[in-house]
Structures are given as structure tokens and as C-alpha cells.
Enzyme design. Structure first.
Site, PDB file in Angstrom:
ATOM      1  N   ASP A  68       0.859  -1.185   0.000  1.00 33.66           N
ATOM      2  CA  ASP A  68       0.000   0.000   0.000  1.00 33.66           C
ATOM      3  C   ASP A  68       0.898   1.239   0.000  1.00 33.66           C
ATOM      4  O   ASP A  68       1.667   1.459   0.945  1.00 33.66           O
ATOM      5  CB  ASP A  68      -0.899  -0.033   1.245  1.00 33.66           C
ATOM      6  N   THR A 101      -2.974   5.238  -4.149  1.00 34.75           N
ATOM      7  CA  THR A 101      -1.885   6.009  -3.519  1.00 34.75           C
ATOM      8  C   THR A 101      -0.546   5.755  -4.211  1.00 34.75           C
ATOM      9  O   THR A 101       0.264   6.668  -4.332  1.00 34.75           O
ATOM     10  CB  THR A 101      -1.779   5.658  -2.020  1.00 34.75           C
ATOM     11  N   THR A 102      -0.327   4.513  -4.670  1.00 38.61           N
ATOM     12  CA  THR A 102       0.922   4.223  -5.403  1.00 38.61           C
ATOM     13  C   THR A 102       0.887   4.905  -6.774  1.00 38.61           C
ATOM     14  O   THR A 102       1.861   5.528  -7.185  1.00 38.61           O
ATOM     15  CB  THR A 102       1.095   2.694  -5.576  1.00 38.61           C
ATOM     16  N   ASP A 404      -9.109  -0.123   2.138  1.00 35.13           N
ATOM     17  CA  ASP A 404      -9.038   0.357   0.746  1.00 35.13           C
ATOM     18  C   ASP A 404     -10.302  -0.029  -0.028  1.00 35.13           C
ATOM     19  O   ASP A 404     -10.834   0.773  -0.791  1.00 35.13           O
ATOM     20  CB  ASP A 404      -7.806  -0.234   0.033  1.00 35.13           C
TER      21      ASP A 404
END
Length: 536
Positions: A68, A101-102, A404
């Protein structure tokens, strides 16, 4: 006269003159961009379903295994100010969308790389910044036009979106269990009158080691991560429960300051013990009179919540006791049980109690014990999930992945549009923006084209992490989109280009639009910095 002729003429400022920076400003900008790119490259390998995981070793010896982006960046020790912006960028994406987020960090790194190329060609940072801003607005517009509307009633569609989010996690093989769980949790806490006000604090996740992730369940009711206090032989199972959530202690009172009472004879000692007994007995009688047969007692730091004597009296009165309930759980418990917290024993009233069909202590084997409350009357809009896992690392990652998935479903409830996954939207944007750049003039056209090329980093990285040939795959994908196959993306399981909507690989529109907007914003911010001023 001859000397004057020998002097070179002053350079004239031409209309289309290139931008030349002073060496210091160039160094500062280069240092910022390189630091931010280093952070983006560090987590680039964890993008997508075939992405690698990172083992984060903390100073206290604790180890976290995750892919994550927000978690990795949050735990990274970043000193450089511009690199810290990327950490904040991932946090912002986590708050807005909860997923991607990545992607947002990798995208920001690619935009900065393209910016550096433009700067070296002599383009002014402000020109790059403004062009990137326009390109990002156009990108959001293009995505919104091609998005697929979704209905909240369509549970299958919501589950597909949650599956896409979980596909890149360590626990992707458990997505068939966790995705429906995430969807059901959110549909349970959703108020049809106010769908925008979805608070994930209304979903409580209780993690207990032991068993496997497949043994996790969504509980119709409430799970308390505490044991029943049965030191004096009190009940551990109560049917037709009337539950009191109390914020006072059933123990003898103490003074606020440290003091000593000096007792000189036995008569005084007996009198103190007798007074204590009477004090506790009166409290237990008042509790019994209100009809309560289950007590949830808030944790206290001033004095013991219960003593052995009070437990003895409560067990005689057949009242089940669960102590040390955390202060932050009080609001959730009172909302779930439809009861009011009681601050003083004199305020015990039947109407302040919650009612449930059954309250019992459940043994989870090696995982310890929990208290389950089921069959709650007038239950509030809350959901409880009991997560199981073989060890703490797996449990923590399962909890992050479930969060998530919940965020993805929340995105769909707030902005009810889906787009294809698998690098398809980024490639479509890259193609459309390249076409749009041809209609622009001057430097802006170059900058928009660079923005379009930067977007290809997502499909390129997906292919690279899946062990495919990235240049071949991305070229094939670009060709597919040029032919109008706008939903085509990289199918990492088949190692080929397929229609992502047909493969049911979909994601919320909000995840991608917020990622592009936030990455562009961060890039523009870093571009505009030309000096770092240290202060004492």
C-alpha cells in the site's frame, strides 16, 4: 574609438528568447525534482496486481509487510522537503479516494521527469506549470465523458470495483470473501436520505489472530474485543439482555489527591469496610432496579472500574460485566445499541438502556475471547467485521486492504461513475491529449504532449511489474486506443491486451481523477520552487 568598436554589442532581448536560469536556481530545482523522483521510484515496483511488496522495518523492531503506497511512504524516513511533498501527496489521495496512492506517486514522479526534460530545453517553469494545469483539467473532462454510470442498487457492480482494488494486495486470493463484505458494510451504514455523509468510523474492524482470513465474518450486531469479567463467577451469557453503557466506576470512592488514612483500632477498620460494602451494595441495587443485566464499563485511569467485592455483588444479581471499554469506542457502541452513556448511577433509567436478544462471550481458540452482542433492537447504522488471520502481519495487511476496498465503494457512492482499469484510462488520456496538443500552438503544445507521454508510465509500470515486455505491450496498447478501442487495457493474468470492462476490471472515476489532479498540483508546486531558505 577603437576600444569602443572592440567592445561587443549588448545582447538584444529577442521575442522568443529561451529561458536561462542562474546556476543556483537550477541546482535547487534539480535537487527537488531528483529527490521526489527517488521517492516515486522507490514504490514504483509495488504498483498493480503483480507488484512487489515492501518489508518496512521500524526503529522499534516492528516489521510491516505491505504494498500500500500510503503505508510505505508514511513509514519512510524522508528528510528532503520536496520528497516530503510526495508523502503528503499519498496521504491526500488516501483521504480523498482511499485507493490509488501508489499510482498518484508514480504519476507525479513521471510528470517531474518530463518537466526536467522541458527545463533542460529552455522552457520556462511557469509555462510548464500552466500547461500541465490545463492538461489536467482536460484529462478530468475526457475521463468524465467516457465514464460508465453506476447504480448503488447494483451490488455486483460495486463488488467488481472492490475486487479491482483488492487484486493488487497480498490477500487478493481472499477478495471473493472481503469484497462482498466491504460492499455489505457500506450498504448497511448508508443513509438513503444522505448518501454523501458516509463515515467509515461507523465500520468497526476487530482483528483477532488465529484461524485464517477465510474465517473472517461480518457480524450482525456488535463485537467487543474484551472478555467478560467473571472473577466472582458472574454470567458469561445473557439472553434478552438490557445493556447499560456506564461511565462511572463501581468501586469505593477515592480522593483526588494522594492521602493516607491512619487507623488506630479495629472498630474504625470495620467501619470503613462496612461503609465500602454499603456504598457498593447501594450502587448494585440501583443498577438492578433499572432492569440492566449487562454492564459495559468505560475504562478509568483514576481508579478501578470494578473491585472483587463489586464483582461478587454483581454476579449475585446475575449481571454480566464487560470492563475497560475504550473511550473512543463509546460513541460507536451507543450508536449501535441505540442506548445512552450513563455518567452517574442516579441517572440509571430503563429508557437509557440498549436491548439485545443475546450477549455472550465467545472463545476464539488461540485468538482469545470476544463478547458478541446479537439481535439488537433498533440497531443504528453501523457494521462490525471480525477479521481473522494466521499472524499479526497478515491481519494488519488484511485490515489495510479492507479499508481500501471500503474507500473504493465509498467513492462510488459519492461519485457514481466507473471507468475501466488495467492502465486503460491513462492510455486513452495519453492518446486524446496528444491529439489535443496538435491543436495548440507554441510551448503549450510541447508541454501538453509531455504531460500525455508521462501518463504512459502507469501501463508501462503495470507491464514491467507483471514480467511482460513493457515497450511491446505499451506500443500495442497505444495502437488499440488509436483504433478507438478505449476500454482496452493490460490483462496481467493473460499477459495480453484485452477489453477491461468485459474482463470486469473496473475502478471508480474519483480514484483516477483525484490522482491526476493531485499529482499535477504537486508537480506544479515543486516546479515553482527556485530556492530553499533555511531558518534558524
Amino acid at each position: 574609438m577603437a576600444a569602443a568598436a572592440a567592445r561587443p554589442a549588448a545582447p538584444r532581448a529577442a521575442g522568443g528568447e529561451l529561458y536561462k536560469e542562474s546556476a543556483k536556481k537550477k541546482d535547487v530545482r534539480l535537487m527537488n525534482i531528483e529527490a521526489a523522483k527517488a521517492v516515486a521510484d522507490a514504490i514504483r515496483t509495488s504498483l498493480g496486481p503483480r507488484g512487489m511488496d515492501k518489508m518496512v522495518a521500524q526503529a522499534d523492531g516492528e516489521v510491516i509487510i505491505t504494498n500500500d503506497g500510503a503505508t510505505i511512504l508514511n513509514k519512510m524516513k524522508v528528510e528532503q522537503p520536496a520528497a516530503k511533498m510526495l508523502v503528503d501527496l499519498a496521504k491526500s489521495q488516501d483521504v480523498v479516494a482511499g485507493d490509488g496512492t501508489t499510482s498518484v506517486t508514480v504519476l507525479c514522479g513521471a510528470l517531474l521527469k518530463k518537466s526536467l526534460e522541458l527545463l533542460e530545453k529552455g522552457v520556462h517553469p511557469t509555462v510548464i506549470s500552466d500547461a500541465f494545469g490545463r492538461a489536467a483539467e482536460k484529462a478530468v473532462e475526457i475521463l468524465t465523458e467516457s465514464a460508465i454510470p453506476v447504480s448503488i442498487e447494483d451490488r455486483e457492480q460495486l463488488i467488481r470495483a472492490a475486487n479491482t482494488s483488492l487484486s493488487s494486495k497480498i490477500i487478493s486470493q481472499n477478495s471473493s470473501l472481503l469484497s462482498p463484505m466491504a460492499v455489505d458494510c457500506l450498504l448497511k451504514i448508508l443513509d438513503p436520505q444522505r448518501p454523501d455523509l458516509l463515515d467509515l468510523k461507523d465500520v468497526k474492524v476487530v482483528s483477532k489472530p488465529g484461524a485464517t482470513i477465510d474465517d473472517s465474518e461480518m457480524v450482525e450486531g456488535l463485537v467487543l474485543d474484551h472478555k467478560a469479567a467473571k472473577g466472582a463467577g458472574g454470567p458469561t451469557r445473557v439472553e434478552n439482555a438490557k445493556i447499560a453503557l456506564i461511565q462511572f466506576q463501581i468501586s469505593p470512592p477515592k480522593t483526588d489527591i494522594e492521602n493516607n488514612v491512619i487507623i488506630s483500632d479495629y472498630a474504625q477498620m470495620d467501619r470503613i469496610l462496612k461503609e465500602e460494602r454499603n456504598y457498593i451494595l447501594q450502587m448494585v441495587k440501583k443498577i438492578r432496579a433499572s432492569g440492566a443485566n449487562v454492564l459495559l464499563i468505560q475504562k478509568s485511569i483514576l481508579r478501578d472500574a470494578v473491585t472483587d467485592l463489586s464483582l461478587h455483588y454483581l454476579s449475585k444479581a446475575k449481571i454480566m460485566v464487560v470492563k475497560d471499554v475504550e473511550r473512543e469506542d463509546i460513541e460507536f457502541i451507543s450508536k449501535t445499541l441505540h442506548c445512552l452513556p450513563i455518567a452517574h448511577v442516579d441517572h440509571m433509567r430503563p429508557e437509557k438502556l440498549g436491548q439485545a436478544a443475546l450477549v455472550e462471550e465467545v472463545d476464539l481458540g488461540k485468538g482469545g475471547r470476544v463478547v458478541k452482542v446479537t439481535g439488537i433492537e433498533q440497531q443504528g447504522r453501523t457494521a462490525t467485521v471480525l477479521l481473522r488471520g494466521s499472524n499479526k502481519l497478515a491481519l494488519d495487511e488484511a485490515e489495510r486492504s479492507l479499508h481500501d476496498a471500503l474507500c473504493v465503494v465509498r467513492c462510488l457512492v459519492q461519485k457514481r461513475y466507473l471507468i475501466a482499469g488495467g492502465g486503460s484510462p491513462e492510455m486513452e488520456l495519453s492518446y486524446q491529449l496528444s491529439q489535443w496538443a496538435k491543436t495548440l500552438v507554441g510551448m503549450e503544445s510541447y508541454c501538453v504532449r509531455a504531460f500525455a507521454e508521462a501518463l504512459e508510465i502507469i501501463p508501462y509500470t503495470l507491464a514491467e511489474n507483471a514480467g511482460l515486455h513493457p515497450i511491446g505491450i505499451v506500443t500495442e496498447l497505444r495502437n488499440a486506443h488509436a483504433q478507438g478501442r478505449r476500454h482496452d487495457g493490460i490483462n496481467v493474468r493473460k499477459g495480453a491486451i484485452t477489453d477491461m470492462v468485459a474482463e470486469q476490471v473496473v475502478q471508480p472515476l474519483l480514484v483516477t481523477t483525484s490522482a491526476i489532479s493531485l499529482a499535477t498540483e504537486a508537480t506544479r508546486l515543486i516546479l515553482k520552487i527556485d530556492d530553499i531558505v533555511p531558518t534558524r
